[in-house]
Design a protein around this motif. Structure first.
Motif, mmCIF file in Angstrom:
data_model
loop_
_atom_site.group_PDB
_atom_site.id
_atom_site.type_symbol
_atom_site.label_atom_id
_atom_site.label_comp_id
_atom_site.label_asym_id
_atom_site.label_seq_id
_atom_site.Cartn_x
_atom_site.Cartn_y
_atom_site.Cartn_z
ATOM 1 N N ILE A 44 0.860 -1.183 0.000
ATOM 2 C CA ILE A 44 0.000 0.000 0.000
ATOM 3 C C ILE A 44 0.897 1.235 0.000
ATOM 4 O O ILE A 44 1.763 1.379 0.862
ATOM 5 C CB ILE A 44 -0.919 0.035 1.224
ATOM 6 C CG1 ILE A 44 -1.809 -1.207 1.263
ATOM 7 C CG2 ILE A 44 -1.786 1.295 1.199
ATOM 8 C CD1 ILE A 44 -2.699 -1.283 2.488
ATOM 9 N N CYS A 45 0.681 2.111 -0.958
ATOM 10 C CA CYS A 45 1.460 3.353 -1.052
ATOM 11 C C CYS A 45 0.520 4.540 -0.834
ATOM 12 O O CYS A 45 -0.445 4.718 -1.580
ATOM 13 C CB CYS A 45 2.126 3.472 -2.422
ATOM 14 S SG CYS A 45 3.374 2.222 -2.747
ATOM 15 N N TYR A 46 0.838 5.330 0.176
ATOM 16 C CA TYR A 46 0.086 6.541 0.456
ATOM 17 C C TYR A 46 0.815 7.710 -0.205
ATOM 18 O O TYR A 46 1.999 7.941 0.055
ATOM 19 C CB TYR A 46 -0.010 6.774 1.961
ATOM 20 C CG TYR A 46 -0.698 5.658 2.717
ATOM 21 C CD1 TYR A 46 -2.078 5.683 2.938
ATOM 22 C CD2 TYR A 46 0.029 4.579 3.209
ATOM 23 C CE1 TYR A 46 -2.717 4.666 3.632
ATOM 24 C CE2 TYR A 46 -0.603 3.549 3.907
ATOM 25 C CZ TYR A 46 -1.964 3.599 4.111
ATOM 26 O OH TYR A 46 -2.594 2.581 4.787
ATOM 27 N N TYR A 98 9.426 3.421 3.526
ATOM 28 C CA TYR A 98 8.877 2.091 3.268
ATOM 29 C C TYR A 98 9.128 1.217 4.484
ATOM 30 O O TYR A 98 10.256 1.148 4.984
ATOM 31 C CB TYR A 98 9.529 1.459 2.038
ATOM 32 C CG TYR A 98 9.119 0.006 1.821
ATOM 33 C CD1 TYR A 98 7.837 -0.323 1.408
ATOM 34 C CD2 TYR A 98 10.026 -1.031 2.037
ATOM 35 C CE1 TYR A 98 7.453 -1.642 1.213
ATOM 36 C CE2 TYR A 98 9.659 -2.357 1.848
ATOM 37 C CZ TYR A 98 8.370 -2.660 1.432
ATOM 38 O OH TYR A 98 8.000 -3.964 1.249
ATOM 39 N N SER A 102 5.322 -4.177 7.307
ATOM 40 C CA SER A 102 3.914 -3.932 6.991
ATOM 41 C C SER A 102 3.668 -3.785 5.495
ATOM 42 O O SER A 102 2.520 -3.826 5.045
ATOM 43 C CB SER A 102 3.431 -2.669 7.698
ATOM 44 O OG SER A 102 4.098 -1.520 7.182
ATOM 45 N N LYS A 104 4.034 -1.083 3.739
ATOM 46 C CA LYS A 104 3.374 0.198 3.492
ATOM 47 C C LYS A 104 4.432 1.254 3.192
ATOM 48 O O LYS A 104 5.502 1.257 3.787
ATOM 49 C CB LYS A 104 2.536 0.619 4.695
ATOM 50 C CG LYS A 104 1.338 -0.277 4.945
ATOM 51 C CD LYS A 104 0.505 0.215 6.124
ATOM 52 C CE LYS A 104 -0.708 -0.682 6.340
ATOM 53 N NZ LYS A 104 -1.531 -0.223 7.491
ATOM 54 N N TYR A 106 5.096 5.577 2.091
ATOM 55 C CA TYR A 106 4.580 6.942 2.012
ATOM 56 C C TYR A 106 5.435 7.705 1.011
ATOM 57 O O TYR A 106 6.664 7.745 1.129
ATOM 58 C CB TYR A 106 4.619 7.619 3.380
ATOM 59 C CG TYR A 106 3.632 7.039 4.358
ATOM 60 C CD1 TYR A 106 2.359 7.600 4.520
ATOM 61 C CD2 TYR A 106 3.943 5.898 5.102
ATOM 62 C CE1 TYR A 106 1.436 7.054 5.407
ATOM 63 C CE2 TYR A 106 3.025 5.341 5.985
ATOM 64 C CZ TYR A 106 1.786 5.926 6.134
ATOM 65 O OH TYR A 106 0.870 5.376 6.996
#
Length: 290
Positions: A44-46, A98, A102, A104, A106
């Motif tokens: 998941i990339c925010y 990164y 998780s 994930k 940003y």
């Protein structure tokens, strides 16, 4: 504006969540990797505006593990990596993080830069994926991937300018599907090697496909006066293949994992040095082997 997109890249599903910024329009070759549904998000990339970033506060408890002045600085705190990427060369992602536990990330975007292509085809996204892949028996390779039989692909790699795009064009001219002529994703599952294309295509390329194929052979290209291939022994194959991957130069542990993955890869597929003549005979020479 908030928006969410999902992309299937090889066996991965990447989720992009734009937070309070408007996503830029997708080039066709990026949209080709969109998936209409998903079972799970591997990464998941925010995506946020850089105005929300306070780099000094984030990095105060982190150790600098890699630095190239004016270009990149990498920091680590536990399972989290931070990359200060500067603002040169039209770069619109100035900072990213990164978490490899998780999965994930940003990405902090300079909202004033509007001329850059969609975020999926950036070098920063490659950096995120190579970290995920190395922890899941995979890697990115600077190579073309060409489907030569049903569900079977060959991989062609080599130094820049050696002929990856040329060999792709020759195969395409004879009706064969080219998954990519720039960057392939390769991974191991149950002792078998698989390959697919990625959104990162050559600047003059029209080849992009997310189909997953079994990887048959790897060819390391060079120019020759006649078509000739020579099988490379396994130990030397490891060194040659690593040269054409995207190594995690900021982390010794991850580099060691990459070496193990490449060793397993060359144990399952054959590697050849292939000197070729840039005409249709180069295609026939390979296909005669099947």
């Amino acid at each position: 504006m908030e928006a969410t997109f999902y992309y299937g890249i090889g066996a991965l599903v990447v989720e992009l969540r734009y937070i309070s910024i408007a996503p830029q329009s997708e080039p066709d070759h990026v949209a080709a990797f969109r998936v209409p549904y998903y079972e799970k998000s591997d990464i998941i990339c925010y995506v946020q505006g850089s105005s929300e970033l306070c780099t000094r506060e984030i990095l105060k408890d982190c150790a600098c593990i890699y630095s190239v002045e004016g270009r990149i600085a990498a920091y680590r705190s536990g399972d989290c990596y931070f990359f200060d990427l500067g603002t040169g060369d039209g770069n619109y992602i100035t900072f990213m993080s990164y978490n490899r536990r998780s999965n994930k990330a940003y990405l902090f975007v300079d909202e004033d830069v509007v001329c850059h292509p969609h975020i999926m085809e950036t070098t920063q996204m490659q950096m995120i994926l190579i970290q995920y892949l190395v922890n899941h028996n995979g890697l990115l390779m600077h190579s073309s991937a060409i489907k030569v039989l049903s569900n079977i692909s060959n991989c062609f790699t080599g130094d820049s300018g050696v002929g990856k795009t040329t060999i792709s064009r020759l195969f395409a001219g004879q009706g064969y599907k080219v998954l990519t002529d720039e960057t392939s994703i390769v991974w191991m599952t149950d002792g078998k090697a698989y390959i697919s294309g990625t959104p990162w295509k050559g600047s003059n390329s029209s080849y992009f496909d997310s189909e997953i194929c079994l990887l048959n052979d790897i060819y390391i290209l060079s120019h020759g006066k006649q078509n000739a291939k020579r099988k490379v022994e396994k130990v030397r194959s490891v060194a040659l293949i690593i040269r054409h991957t995207f190594p995690l130069f900021w982390d010794n542990e991850m580099l060691r994992k990459l070496v193990v993955i490449v060793k397993n890869l060359v144990a399952s597929v054959d590697v050849f040095e292939y000197a070729f003549v840039p005409n249709d005979s180069a295609v026939g020479y390979i296909l005669d082997e099947h």
